[in-house]
Design a protein around this motif. Sequence first.
Motif, PDB file in Angstrom:
ATOM      1  N   UNK A  82       0.836  -1.197   0.000  1.00 34.69           N
ATOM      2  CA  UNK A  82       0.000   0.000   0.000  1.00 34.69           C
ATOM      3  C   UNK A  82       0.868   1.243   0.000  1.00 34.69           C
ATOM      4  N   UNK A  83       0.380   2.277  -0.672  1.00 36.27           N
ATOM      5  CA  UNK A  83       1.068   3.566  -0.741  1.00 36.27           C
ATOM      6  C   UNK A  83       0.208   4.597  -0.031  1.00 36.27           C
ATOM      7  N   UNK A  84       0.858   5.513   0.685  1.00 37.17           N
ATOM      8  CA  UNK A  84       0.118   6.536   1.412  1.00 37.17           C
ATOM      9  C   UNK A  84       0.755   7.902   1.177  1.00 37.17           C
ATOM     10  N   UNK A  85      -0.058   8.885   0.853  1.00 38.25           N
ATOM     11  CA  UNK A  85       0.370  10.283   0.673  1.00 38.25           C
ATOM     12  C   UNK A  85       1.362  10.460  -0.473  1.00 38.25           C
ATOM     13  N   UNK A  86       1.209   9.692  -1.529  1.00 40.66           N
ATOM     14  CA  UNK A  86       2.114   9.789  -2.679  1.00 40.66           C
ATOM     15  C   UNK A  86       1.723  10.994  -3.547  1.00 40.66           C
ATOM     16  N   UNK A  87       2.733  11.644  -4.148  1.00 41.58           N
ATOM     17  CA  UNK A  87       2.510  12.778  -5.036  1.00 41.58           C
ATOM     18  C   UNK A  87       2.978  12.426  -6.442  1.00 41.58           C
ATOM     19  N   UNK A  88       2.834  13.389  -7.354  1.00 38.24           N
ATOM     20  CA  UNK A  88       3.340  13.207  -8.721  1.00 38.24           C
ATOM     21  C   UNK A  88       4.833  12.939  -8.672  1.00 38.24           C
ATOM     22  N   UNK A  89       5.279  11.968  -9.443  1.00 41.68           N
ATOM     23  CA  UNK A  89       6.698  11.621  -9.476  1.00 41.68           C
ATOM     24  C   UNK A  89       7.057  10.494  -8.521  1.00 41.68           C
ATOM     25  N   UNK A  91       6.706   6.691  -6.988  1.00 42.72           N
ATOM     26  CA  UNK A  91       6.256   5.388  -7.478  1.00 42.72           C
ATOM     27  C   UNK A  91       6.738   4.275  -6.565  1.00 42.72           C
ATOM     28  N   UNK A  92       6.006   3.168  -6.650  1.00 44.09           N
ATOM     29  CA  UNK A  92       6.367   1.921  -5.988  1.00 44.09           C
ATOM     30  C   UNK A  92       6.133   0.844  -7.031  1.00 44.09           C
ATOM     31  N   UNK A  93       7.193   0.109  -7.397  1.00 44.62           N
ATOM     32  CA  UNK A  93       7.085  -0.942  -8.414  1.00 44.62           C
ATOM     33  C   UNK A  93       7.558  -2.267  -7.827  1.00 44.62           C
ATOM     34  N   UNK A  95       8.540  -6.262  -8.787  1.00 45.99           N
ATOM     35  CA  UNK A  95       8.916  -7.089  -9.940  1.00 45.99           C
ATOM     36  C   UNK A  95       7.987  -8.295 -10.075  1.00 45.99           C
ATOM     37  N   UNK A  96       8.144  -9.030 -11.167  1.00 44.67           N
ATOM     38  CA  UNK A  96       7.266 -10.173 -11.468  1.00 44.67           C
ATOM     39  C   UNK A  96       7.283 -11.251 -10.389  1.00 44.67           C
ATOM     40  N   UNK A  97       8.455 -11.511  -9.839  1.00 39.36           N
ATOM     41  CA  UNK A  97       8.573 -12.550  -8.809  1.00 39.36           C
ATOM     42  C   UNK A  97       8.008 -12.088  -7.468  1.00 39.36           C
ATOM     43  N   UNK A  98       7.735 -10.794  -7.354  1.00 39.26           N
ATOM     44  CA  UNK A  98       7.228 -10.165  -6.122  1.00 39.26           C
ATOM     45  C   UNK A  98       8.234 -10.269  -4.974  1.00 39.26           C
ATOM     46  N   UNK A  99       9.547 -10.292  -5.325  1.00 34.95           N
ATOM     47  CA  UNK A  99      10.565 -10.335  -4.281  1.00 34.95           C
ATOM     48  C   UNK A  99      11.411  -9.062  -4.226  1.00 34.95           C
ATOM     49  N   UNK A 100      11.109  -8.101  -5.081  1.00 40.02           N
ATOM     50  CA  UNK A 100      11.837  -6.827  -5.088  1.00 40.02           C
ATOM     51  C   UNK A 100      10.858  -5.673  -5.277  1.00 40.02           C
ATOM     52  N   UNK A 101      11.012  -4.651  -4.438  1.00 39.86           N
ATOM     53  CA  UNK A 101      10.242  -3.413  -4.566  1.00 39.86           C
ATOM     54  C   UNK A 101      11.231  -2.303  -4.873  1.00 39.86           C
ATOM     55  N   UNK A 102      10.962  -1.523  -5.919  1.00 42.33           N
ATOM     56  CA  UNK A 102      11.718  -0.313  -6.238  1.00 42.33           C
ATOM     57  C   UNK A 102      10.813   0.856  -5.901  1.00 42.33           C
ATOM     58  N   UNK A 103      11.379   1.893  -5.282  1.00 41.94           N
ATOM     59  CA  UNK A 103      10.532   3.031  -4.941  1.00 41.94           C
ATOM     60  C   UNK A 103      11.246   4.360  -5.169  1.00 41.94           C
ATOM     61  N   UNK A 104      10.427   5.381  -5.340  1.00 43.85           N
ATOM     62  CA  UNK A 104      10.892   6.768  -5.435  1.00 43.85           C
ATOM     63  C   UNK A 104       9.854   7.625  -4.733  1.00 43.85           C
ATOM     64  N   UNK A 105      10.285   8.338  -3.698  1.00 48.20           N
ATOM     65  CA  UNK A 105       9.411   9.209  -2.928  1.00 48.20           C
ATOM     66  C   UNK A 105       9.985  10.617  -3.039  1.00 48.20           C
ATOM     67  N   UNK A 106       9.204  11.546  -3.566  1.00 49.97           N
ATOM     68  CA  UNK A 106       9.716  12.881  -3.851  1.00 49.97           C
ATOM     69  C   UNK A 106       8.953  13.935  -3.077  1.00 49.97           C
ATOM     70  N   UNK A 107       9.508  15.115  -3.121  1.00 46.42           N
ATOM     71  CA  UNK A 107       8.795  16.271  -2.600  1.00 46.42           C
ATOM     72  C   UNK A 107       9.080  16.585  -1.162  1.00 46.42           C
ATOM     73  N   UNK A 108       8.221  17.414  -0.636  1.00 51.38           N
ATOM     74  CA  UNK A 108       8.300  17.861   0.750  1.00 51.38           C
ATOM     75  C   UNK A 108       7.108  17.262   1.474  1.00 51.38           C
ATOM     76  N   UNK A 109       7.326  16.761   2.659  1.00 51.23           N
ATOM     77  CA  UNK A 109       6.226  16.182   3.419  1.00 51.23           C
ATOM     78  C   UNK A 109       6.524  14.761   3.849  1.00 51.23           C
TER      79      UNK A 109
END
Length: 156
Positions: A82-89, A91-93, A95-109
């Motif tokens: 689950x993602x909470x309070x995400x803004x433009x830019x 992401x949470x991805x 992979x197919x095996x569901x053993x790796x999460x890549x994320x980018x959290x930007x901005x202020x807050x």
Amino acid sequence: MKKLSILVLFTCFLVTVSGNAFAWSDRAEGRPEQSLRQMMHIPSLSVWHNDRNEFHLKSTSLRSQHVFTGLIRTDGRFYDIEEKDMENGDFVKVDRKRDTIRFRLTGRGIDEISFKVRNGDFVKFDLYKDGDEMPRENIFIGKKGWHPRENRFTLK
């Protein structure tokens, strides 16, 4: 005697089905108790595990804008992400095996990711701020807010 045998068998079954509910380090349990003053001055990442068997990763950057990125890996499978309070830019991805999460959290807050792990014995974090290794003193783990030795660490 028969009732006791059934009770013991049922208890063993519940423990087996519960998976990793009891496996995670006590050091990761509970949301870090950062003060509002700390959070306002220090761009930080908090990591914790709760009693619903969920992991959380929360970025806090109240004074200035930063980009937090990273990888989260496990030997099991991630689910209920689950993602909470995400803004433009942001992401949470997964992979197919569901053993790796890549994320980018930007901005202020404040931004937050929560997830569960099925059939896994560890969760590895590799954390960055603004393209550089996240300073270990700005990573808070578990209720006591302990700091890992480096920006790459494993919870078992």
